[in-house]
Design an enzyme around this catalytic site. Structure first.
Site, short mmCIF file in Angstrom:
data_model
loop_
_atom_site.label_atom_id
_atom_site.label_comp_id
_atom_site.label_asym_id
_atom_site.label_seq_id
_atom_site.Cartn_x
_atom_site.Cartn_y
_atom_site.Cartn_z
N CYS A 1 0.84 -1.19 0.00
CA CYS A 1 0.00 0.00 0.00
C CYS A 1 0.88 1.24 0.00
CB CYS A 1 -0.88 -0.02 1.25
SG CYS A 1 -1.98 1.40 1.37
N HIS B 1 -9.24 -3.90 -1.65
CA HIS B 1 -8.25 -3.15 -0.89
C HIS B 1 -8.62 -1.66 -0.82
CE1 HIS B 1 -3.80 -2.22 0.05
NE2 HIS B 1 -4.32 -1.04 -0.23
N GLU B 2 -9.02 -1.10 -1.97
CA GLU B 2 -9.33 0.33 -2.03
C GLU B 2 -10.63 0.68 -1.31
OE1 GLU B 2 -6.92 2.01 -2.78
OE2 GLU B 2 -5.77 0.61 -3.98
N HIS C 1 -10.12 1.14 2.28
CA HIS C 1 -9.59 2.46 2.66
C HIS C 1 -10.71 3.43 3.01
CE1 HIS C 1 -5.25 2.54 2.19
NE2 HIS C 1 -5.31 1.94 1.01
ZN ZN Z 1 -3.75 0.96 0.05
#
Ligand code: ZN
Length: 169
Positions: free
Chosen positions: A102, A144-145, A148
């Protein structure tokens, strides 16, 4: 003197803004388009950047850019994606283990288990709603995004801390 927009810099751990819940977007205007340009520029500047979420630039809004065409290994993908208010509405039960890093957690990589197939609902920059299905690496990047946007980082999901290792080189 030419007007130049200030380049936004990537925020990294332990910046608390990475841990916030981001806000839904309801206004679809030129400002949103410009913000996407900034986010995409920051993604392209990072090493191996195939995805980025607005909170990584300290922007507390639900915006994600993904581009798996530049992935190190070729994979099936939908090209450059600008995702507003992305939401994983369904996913397969089977998961795949894969290595993640990341831009906001520099120097670390870890093994994370993610759903193999996801069904995603999102809006585009004009506010139009879309649904898509994707799998494999692109599905991993999107998961993953989207994490966030909820203040979740891949290090929260590593299978074990033994799998969290310093990136070499
Ligand atoms: Zn990330």
């Amino acid at each position: 003197m030419t007007h130049q927009r200030k380049a936004r810099s990537m925020i990294v751990l332990p910046d608390a803004r990475l841990r916030q819940m981001s806000q839904s977007i309801t206004t679809f205007d030129q400002n949103l388009v410009e913000q996407f340009t900034d986010i995409e520029t920051a993604m392209r500047a990072g090493p191996g950047g195939v995805g980025i979420a607005a909170p990584q630039l300290g922007d507390n809004r639900r915006m994600v850019v993904v581009d798996c065409t530049v992935a190190r290994h070729p994979c099936r993908n939908h090209g450059l994606l600008h995702l507003v208010n992305p939401e994983i509405i369904e996913h397969s039960d089977d998961e795949i283990l894969g290595r993640e890093g990341c831009l906001s957690v520099p120097d670390w990589v870890g093994m994370v288990s993610r759903a193999r197939i996801i069904y995603l609902k999102y809006q585009d920059m004009q506010g139009e709603t879309h649904e898509m299905e994707t799998s494999g690496f692109e599905a991993r990047v999107i998961q993953h995004e989207v994490d966030h946007l909820d203040g979740v980082l891949f290090i929260d999901r590593v299978v074990s801390t033994h799998d969290l290792v310093r990136r070499m080189g």
